[in-house]
Structure formats: C-alpha cells, structure tokens
Design an enzyme around this catalytic site. Structure first.
Site, PDB file in Angstrom:
ATOM      1  N   ASP A   1       0.932   5.055  -0.234  1.00 45.45           N
ATOM      2  CA  ASP A   1       0.287   6.215  -0.090  1.00 45.45           C
ATOM      3  C   ASP A   1       1.046   7.526  -1.142  1.00 45.45           C
ATOM      4  O   ASP A   1       2.373   7.468  -1.215  1.00 45.45           O
ATOM      5  CB  ASP A   1       0.328   6.997   1.136  1.00 45.45           C
ATOM      6  CG  ASP A   1      -0.403   6.187   2.058  1.00 45.45           C
ATOM      7  OD1 ASP A   1      -1.623   6.171   1.963  1.00 45.45           O
ATOM      8  OD2 ASP A   1      -0.045   5.506   3.198  1.00 45.45           O
TER       9      ASP A   1
ATOM     10  N   HIS B   1       0.756  -1.106  -0.075  1.00 45.40           N
ATOM     11  CA  HIS B   1      -0.104  -0.090  -0.013  1.00 45.40           C
ATOM     12  C   HIS B   1       1.042   1.303  -0.135  1.00 45.40           C
ATOM     13  O   HIS B   1       1.539   1.543   1.114  1.00 45.40           O
ATOM     14  CB  HIS B   1      -0.886   0.009   1.096  1.00 45.40           C
ATOM     15  CG  HIS B   1      -1.566   1.153   1.227  1.00 45.40           C
ATOM     16  ND1 HIS B   1      -2.450   1.727   0.333  1.00 45.40           N
ATOM     17  CD2 HIS B   1      -1.734   2.280   2.270  1.00 45.40           C
ATOM     18  CE1 HIS B   1      -3.252   2.709   0.801  1.00 45.40           C
ATOM     19  NE2 HIS B   1      -2.748   3.279   1.893  1.00 45.40           N
TER      20      HIS B   1
ATOM     21  N   ASP C   1      -7.619   1.637   2.312  1.00 40.48           N
ATOM     22  CA  ASP C   1      -7.280   2.616   3.408  1.00 40.48           C
ATOM     23  C   ASP C   1      -7.883   3.641   3.878  1.00 40.48           C
ATOM     24  O   ASP C   1      -8.188   4.277   4.865  1.00 40.48           O
ATOM     25  CB  ASP C   1      -5.931   3.022   3.257  1.00 40.48           C
ATOM     26  CG  ASP C   1      -5.048   3.635   4.428  1.00 40.48           C
ATOM     27  OD1 ASP C   1      -5.446   3.242   5.571  1.00 40.48           O
ATOM     28  OD2 ASP C   1      -4.305   4.483   4.291  1.00 40.48           O
TER      29      ASP C   1
END
Length: 992
Positions: free
Chosen positions: A77, A75, A199
């Site tokens: 960002d 993941h 998320d």
C-alpha cells in the site's frame, strides 16, 4: 479504432484527427515542436523484445493436467496505516511491520538463486524510490531479471488506484507516470500486460475501459460482492469478458477480467512469510515432524476444489499478501519444495502440475484454450463482504481530503499547461525554480485505494494533504514564472487558497489590485468571483478597460464562524469574469468607498421565488425550504424540496457480532434518517450579480441557495460541522432532494467522471439480489454527477468531489456529505473516522457545492457535461498588488481557436525538451446529446497559438505504446449475448 491521424501525401501535413461519437477514446499524441531553433527527435523508439520476456518467458504447462500457477507477489500500500515514507523505510513498525526497501532487496537476491523463480511487482512509486538508490551493477542485474521475465511488472501505475472515488483524468496521469518510468528504464520488457487491482473495494467500469485503451490484455482483482462471487463460483463464471463502454465499438473497451480465488492471499495453510504462522515444509524423513505427505495432500485437495469453480484446466494461486517477502528466502525455499513434491506425485498418477508463474503467463494459457467467456456490461459496485457489511461509506469518508485532491488535480492540469505555454522559463524564471513533477507525484500517490478513498489512518491522511500542498507550492513558482513571461509583468503573484471561506489577506487590505483568471479549459468560461474585502464599493475593469458590474455583500454568519480568525473581511466583492480558452484575462479592482457593510434582509418569511432568465426557484414561506425548480427556457417545472438529515451509525451496542459503520462501511441502525430541522432560518440577498437565500438549519448545518445572473445551474453551497457527538452517536449526514419526478426506482451515476450507468433500487444486473441493507445496499459512488429522470424531466446534481448517494424513494436523490463515527469498522484501519484538527478541535467543518440543473432528458447532457468540466478544471485565480504597468499583456489564449463543444482538452503536458503530450477526448456519451454526440473534426496544426508543430505521433491512452503498434489478445464472448450497437459512423473510414 475510433480515430486516427492520417498523414497526407505532403510530408509536413499531419493535420486532422476525426473523432467519433463514442465517449473516449481520448486521442493521445506526441507533438514534435520547434523551439528556439532546435529540432525535436522522437521521444522513444520501440525496443526490440527480448526473446525471453513477456509471454515468451512463461514456463511450459502440461496439457491434460490441472496446471496450478503460483504467483509470488507482495501488496504494498502506498500509504495506509503508515505514510508512504514510513512504509518504504520500514519506520514505525510499532504500527505495522513493513519495509518495502527490504522486500525488493530480498526478492532480487532470491530470484538470482534459481532461474525458475518468478516475482511480480506493482507499485511503481515504491520501485522508483528503490531503483534510485541502487548501484549501476545492481540496476544491470535487475534489468537482466526483467529481460528474462523473472521479475515482471503488473499494473505498473504509480499506485494501485481506488476505483470509486478517483476521477479518470487523475487515474490516467498516475498510470502514465508509472508506465513511463518502466518504459524508459526497461523498454518493452518493462511494459505490463496485465492490470492488477487486488485490493480496491469494488471495481468501476470506466477503469476497465481505461485499462483496455492502455493496451492491457487482461485484468485481475480480488474483491467483489459475496453474493456475486457465490453465484459465479457455482456457474464457473469467475472469468469473463468485461464490455466496459456503451459508447465504444467492441472490442475497444473489452477487457478479459478474472476474479482471484482467495482475495490476494495464499490458500489457507500455505503462507510462509515471516508474518505468518503456517508450518514450513519439513522434508527430512528422518525427523519426527516430517510433513511432506500432509502438505501435498492438503494442497491437492485445495487445487481440485478450486478447479471446480473455474472454467479451464488452469488455476491461479496468489502466494503473498500485504508487505510480504521482506525475508523472501522463507517463501521461495518452501515454494521450491512445494513444486517439487507435488509434481513428483505425477509418477503416481496425479494430474496436477504446479509451476512458478505470473498473471500474464496464466492469462496466456486462458487465451490458448480458445473458449468463449460470459459478458459483463455493468460494474462491481457496491461491494459487500457479508449481508450487513456494505463498503459504501468510503464513497464519502474524509470529504475535506476528497475535495483537496480534486482541486489539486485542477491545479496540476493548470501547472502542466503553463509549463508548456511558458517554455523553459517556466521552470527557471524570475521567481525561482519551479516544477510540476512534485505535484504530479503527490497527486499520483493520492489516487491510491487508501488515500483519496479516505480509508487511511489520520496521520497518513495528513501526510497526503501535506504532499499535495508541497506539490502546489512548487507549481506556484512555475505558474508565476509563466504568467510573468506571458504578461510581461514581474509583479509578484499572490495565491489565496481559502477563498471558499472568504480569506485573502491581499484583497482584504489592498486599495488597488489586479485579478488574473487562468482558464484550463479549451473553451471560454464565465466564472463568478467572490473576494473577501472590507470596502463597500469598488470599480472593476476588464482586460479591454470596460467597466464590469460588481456588488458588495456582507460575509455570511456561517462563513464568519468557520474562519476561526483566519480572515477579517466583513464583505465579499462579487463579479463575473470571462476567460479565454487555455488562457487568462486580467481584471483591475480599485476601492471606491469604505464603511460598514449593508446588512442582508432578515425576513420572517422566505421569498416566494428567485429567478434569472434561465431558472426560477420557489421557496415555501412557512419552512424556508425549496419548493420548486423551473427551467424557463424549456417551460418545465418540478416540485422540489431539499433538506439535511443524518443516519445514526450502528455502534454495535458493545456486541462484536454487530457490524459498525466506519471508514469503509456504511451501516445505519435504521432506514429512516433523522431530520436536522424541519425549517430553516433565512436571509436574502438580491442584486444584479447574484440572488442568495441563506438558510440556517442548526448551529452545525447551513446552506446558501445561490443563483447567478447568467447561470443555468442552481448552486447549493452547504456547510456541515462540527458534527456533534455529545450524545455518543456517530452521524452520517446527507442532503436529500425530493421531487415530483417519477423515477420508478432508477437513478444514474457517473463512473469516474466519464460514462453514466443506470442504477436500480434493490437490483443488480448480474444476479438476483437478496437485499439485506435497504440504505447502504443502495448507495453508489458519485464522482462528478448523479441524476433522476422520467419521460419529461431530468434533475441532475453535479458534485465538487466524490461522494456516495442513492435514490431510496422515487423522485428522491440523497448524497452523503460528511461522516463522523465513534467506532472502527474492523477492516484494518484500526481507528474511528473522527476527524478533528488544530483549527477545529471539536470536529471538522466541511463546505462544498452541489449544482442543480433541470432539463428534458434528451438535452440534459448539453448542460451537465460542460458544467462538470468547469467544476473539475476550474479557473485559477491569482492576484497582484497595486497598479499594473501599462505594457502588461492583460489577456492571452494558448489556442488559435475554440475547440468544438464536444471536444475536451484532457492533457497538455511537457514530455521532454521538444515534445508535448496532448490528449483530446470526445466527452459525450453515445446517444446522450442530439447536438453533440456526433463526429467532430479537429485541425491539430491550427490548435495552438504559441507552438510550432513539426510532427505528430499517436499513442495509446497511457502514452507508453505507439498506437499503430499496440496489439491486444482477442477474446470471444459467449453466444446469445447481443453486442452493443455501433455508433457514429464507420470507425474504419476517415477522411482528411
């Protein structure tokens, strides 16, 4: 399907698109254009599917066993604790160890070592950067991995967007950008089948609707309210069919939705990244620390436990987390062993089968079991991870950035339109080389769930703003080139970006200048213009030479205070402009008289009322506050007061056990807000253009109540800041409207600027709520509007940015404007939300607008729908100094005719040299307007005034599939659920 283009018998007559009542689906067309004698060609041909990508690439599962789908993932960002650039290159590891380029390098290397291995990637913004740096050989290698389904893209947007604070038009743009790159680069095998929002902090129904219309087969996410999760685990309802629109006929907006078991992290004890501390699998039996038996036992225990709360014999485990797989060998070496040793237990009677998988392969197995699934019709807001931890603060966090993102979206749509209308000269013209791509990418990154959400570190927020500013600078060149070409004037264009605080050097000093007003909407607009000036009288003429009524008023004390030396105008020049659809109109301004400003009338008592022909607003003489609002057309009046308050943010009292307010979480330490002032000092201005009541509540809170002559909306322009913290108290500032409307604990908010959802105090449609936070637990995202109503009256507030709000008392609507906090809320960002700047070192000052309308409920949408569009896509005002050449074209429209009121022109964008992407949408929700919630016919061939249309091809919402080739997995809803009624006629029958 809501609507189709039907080709008539004549080969050149792609003419009509009939649009049905339901809001959405936007019709997405590729228009083949005739330009400069060059015939266009189709933009993309549907590639033949590889025999081994997509669903065909999935590993076989074993019927009768519990199949555990291991999904290796990272993941990444697109900005959070570090900037996008810092994350990509692995810079500033003193903040967080993360380097995306190394993750992709390492993953590709490891995938090549074992054809059974799988990996999914999400954030196209990062992958695009990495791809550009690769050699041809490496690119061919990666294409092979994609074609074989070993590397699979999921979601596929430029970023994983926030779902509470993003506007649907910006989400569609960023998804289109990412998916187009994947389609152009990898063809059909690069198209994601699954939406993946692991998320974001709550999930919007409109996002699910958009994903369905983009062709996704399913949607997986990680976060939902802890009470909702607990109930769903017991009922085994963590996978469902989300009916994401009240307007679209099922299954158009139906989306299979699954909740991941552990957020997006691996099971406890099974994290093998270099950032983790879990022991590796030690499988040499000759060594003392051999642990295979223990690992297998623990894994089987976790798998069986997870199976108890899901519905089928297939479960999914996310094997990865934030910025993991920088050394992918650590993960894959242990996952290979885990799969081998767990599956070896089948010879001893184990009924657990473990395999490398992807979300789409897992989804395919759920589809194959052919079960029925529970229906969900609301959304997943607000989100709480425990009793006092509601993630509702970020709905408002960083309000200045939220406004800058919203106005940048307006800039971008204007820039894309003018690129089409101007043709090649827009990109390379008299003012240089301009482009829309830079702003497209900046806006796409800004949709990230730690960007416009306001949940990033301060230096990262600054970087997002810098990227937006740089993108707009590139667009300004393009806009200048196009306006020069369309108008025939080579005069330099001046852009004044601080008009909201009355700063524009040109208008402050020039004795003669012109104002160009470009309207990005497909209908005419009337717009109030306020320009900073130092003269006391001006003459203004429109494009036809007709005199325009104007007034000069003094700059307010509040505006003078917030400028901090960035402008010296003492007056404001006010006048109303009209601009044609998708076009501009030019106004000439000449100074008539200099001199000191005429002071406003400081009255000891407030005026009893201000009114125009549509609205009447009364004030309390003693307090200076609003007291009523009347709609003179419909003869309705409500009692209405408005004031400013602040909640005292919980600070923990030095106790780690008490949750504090922060960038994410809103937790006031009392349910009663503190009033800033019970009275307002006032000044009044009344003239032929506008009536204003300027209210002063404190040195850090002021407001102008403004009613323009021809407006059906009352404007409340609020200014808040610097929020004082000398008392060591964090403050969360709200504007609260209290009315006589009997709202019965119900209010309404929009979802990403689209359909409206009902909200009920202390209630969730999905489960029996145990309310533990009476304020924060009743806050919802307000993207563009909110309203309260009873049988007779509806009070609607249109906002100029995303904000949070609620209706805590009947007849009340409160909206949070600004937050200044002294503590971190311990959700990862690691710093308090305490914004300052070089200009405002003592704390950020924020200014914004709320537009109020009062209508009968059945008519309210006829006002708030177009009003909200005007705020989202506001006119672009540019200036030229001196007198224009007589041959200058003073007015232009890119449309042959105005679109019907129900139709919104969502996208006009250059796709390639000869092709334009066009999106049209029906903007009214089912049943909300008697007049406009009806089918509409649009003649595409007679739409544009400057473009010759050769052909039209209809696409899905994200423009990465031909509409007639888009197929989705079908899902069955559990019986007992009543389907939503069909509306707007039979969508399977269309006439041309």
């Amino acid at each position: 399907m809501i609507g189709k283009i039907h080709k008539q018998m004549s080969h050149d007559s792609w003419l009509f698109s009939k649009m049905a009542t339901p809001e959405y689906t936007p019709f997405v067309f590729l228009l083949l254009l005739f330009q400069s004698g060059v015939w266009g060609v189709p933009v993309c041909q549907t590639p033949q599917e590889s025999p081994t990508c997509g669903y065909k690439s999935c590993h076989a599962t074993k019927p009768g066993m519990l199949n555990v789908h291991l999904v290796p993932h990272t993941h990444d960002d697109v900005g959070w604790l570090k900037t996008v650039d810092q994350y990509f290159y692995g810079d500033r590891n003193d903040i967080q160890h993360a380097g995306v380029q190394y993750i992709l390098d390492s993953v590709v290397d490891q995938l090549l070592k074992n054809p059974d291995r799988r990996f999914i990637y999400v954030e196209t913004a990062f992958f695009y950067r990495w791809w550009k740096q690769q050699t041809d050989d490496m690119q061919n290698t990666v294409k092979q991995l994609v074609n074989e389904g070993r590397l699979e893209f999921v979601n596929g947007g430029w970023c994983m967007s926030d779902e509470a604070t993003t506007h649907y038009s910006a989400v569609i743009d960023q998804m289109t950008m990412g998916l187009r790159f994947l389609n152009d680069t990898f063809g059909h095998c690069g198209r994601p089948r699954v939406a993946w929002h692991i998320d974001p902090f709550g999930h919007a129904r409109e996002h699910a609707s958009m994903f369905a219309q983009m062709g996704y087969d399913g949607f997986f996410f990680g976060r939902l309210d802890y009470q909702d999760r607990n109930r769903r685990m017991v009922a085994r309802e963590q996978e469902m069919l989300w009916r994401a629109s009240e307007s679209l006929t099922p299954p158009m907006a139906d989306l299979f939705t699954g909740i991941l078991p552990n957020g997006y992290n691996p099971p406890e004890g099974f994290c093998w990244d270099q950032s983790c501390d879990d022991p590796p699998i030690r499988d040499d039996p000759d060594l003392e620390d051999y642990n295979v038996d223990d690992v297998v036992t623990r894994f089987l225990h976790i798998a069986h436990g997870q199976a108890l709360v899901y519905k089928t014999n297939h479960i999914i485990m996310t094997m990865g987390s934030d910025f993991q797989y920088e050394n992918a060998n650590l993960w894959y070496k242990n996952l290979d062993k885990l799969i081998r040793y767990v599956n070896q237990m089948q010879s001893n009677g184990s009924e657990v089968n473990v395999l490398y998988s992807t979300p789409s392969c897992y989804l395919q197995e759920l589809h194959r079991v052919n079960l029925t699934w529970p229906l969900k019709g609301d959304d997943f807001f607000p989100y709480a991870d425990s009793a006092h931890d509601f993630w509702t603060g970020y709905f408002t966090s960083r309000p200045a950035l939220k406004r800058y993102e919203r106005i940048s979206n307006s800039y971008l749509q204007t820039c894309k339109q003018l690129e089409v209308l101007g043709g090649p000269i827009s990109r390379k013209g008299p003012f240089g080389a301009g482009d829309s791509e830079t702003l497209k990418k900046a806006m796409a990154v800004a949709q990230h769930h730690d960007a416009v959400s306001g949940t990033e570190k301060q230096h990262v927020a600054n970087d997002y703003a810098r990227k937006l500013a740089n993108g707009w600078a590139h667009c300004q060149v393009l806009v200048s080139n196009t306006l020069s070409s369309l108008s025939g004037s080579s005069a330099p264009r001046v852009y004044c970006e601080h008009l909201n605080i009355s700063v524009c050097p040109l208008t402050e000093t020039s004795k003669k200048f012109s104002v160009n007003v470009y309207n990005p909407l497909a209908r005419p607009v009337s717009w109030p213009v306020r320009l900073p000036v130092n003269g006391t009288a001006y003459s203004i003429s429109d494009a036809k030479g007709k005199a325009v009524d104007s007034q000069v008023v003094p700059v307010s004390q509040a505006t003078a205070a917030v400028r901090r030396g960035r402008g010296y105008a003492v007056n404001e020049l006010l006048f109303q402009v009209q601009a044609p659809p998708l076009g501009y109109s030019t106004y000439s301004v000449s100074l008539l008289q200099n001199g000191p400003p005429s002071p406003p009338s400081p009255l000891p008592r407030a005026p009893t009322a201000v009114q125009n022909k549509f609205l009447r607003v009364t004030f309390d003489r003693e307090t200076g506050l609003l007291s009523s609002l009347s709609n003179l057309e419909t003869q309705q009046t409500v009692k209405l007061s408005q004031n400013f308050y602040w909640y005292n943010a919980s600070d923990g009292n030095n106790s780690e056990s008490i949750q504090m307010s922060g960038a994410y979480i809103f937790r006031p330490n009392t349910s009663t807000p503190f009033i800033i002032s019970k009275t307002a000092k006032i000044e009044t201005l009344q003239n032929s253009v506008v009536q204003e009541v300027r209210q002063w509540f404190s040195p850090w809170v002021s407001q102008v109540v403004r009613l323009y002559t021809d407006s059906r909306a009352l404007e409340l322009e609020w200014t808040v800041g610097p929020v004082p913290i000398g008392d060591d108290l964090g403050k969360e500032v709200i504007s609260r409207l209290d009315s006589s409307i009997n709202s019965s604990g119900v209010f309404y908010t929009d979802s990403n600027g689209r359909e409206v959802l009902q909200r009920r105090k202390d209630y969730r449609p999905t489960w029996n709520l145990r309310q533990s936070e009476p304020i924060a637990g009743n806050y919802y995202p307000i993207n563009s509007r909110a309203y309260i109503k009873d049988d007779k009256d509806q009070l609607t507030v249109v906002t100029d940015r995303s904000q949070g709000g609620g209706s805590i008392q009947d007849g009340s609507l409160e909206i949070m404007l600004h937050r200044r906090l002294l503590y971190d809320d311990v959700r990862g960002v690691g710093e308090p939300l305490n914004e300052t700047s070089d200009i405002y070192p003592e704390g950020l000052v924020v200014r914004g607008r709320h537009l109020l309308s009062l209508s009968p409920p059945a008519m309210a949408a006829d006002t708030h729908r177009p009003l909200a569009q005007e705020v989202v896509l506001q006119p672009l005002i540019t200036f030229t100094d001196g007198e224009l050449h007589p041959s200058t074209r003073l007015e232009f429209s890119g449309l042959q005719a105005v679109l019907p009121p129900a139709v919104h022109l969502l996208t006009v964008s250059q796709w390639d040299q000869d092709t334009v992407l066009l999106r049209l949408e029906h903007q009214y929700q089912a049943s909300e307007s008697k007049e406009h919630s009806q089918p509409v016919t649009v003649n595409l061939q007679k739409l544009f005034s400057t473009l010759d249309m050769l052909g039209v091809s209809e696409m899905n919402l994200s423009a990465n599939q031909w509409k007639d080739e888009m197929t989705r997995l079908d899902w069955k809803a559990e019986s007992g659920e009543k389907p939503l009624p069909k509306r707007g006629g039979d969508p399977s029958v269309w006439e041309v």
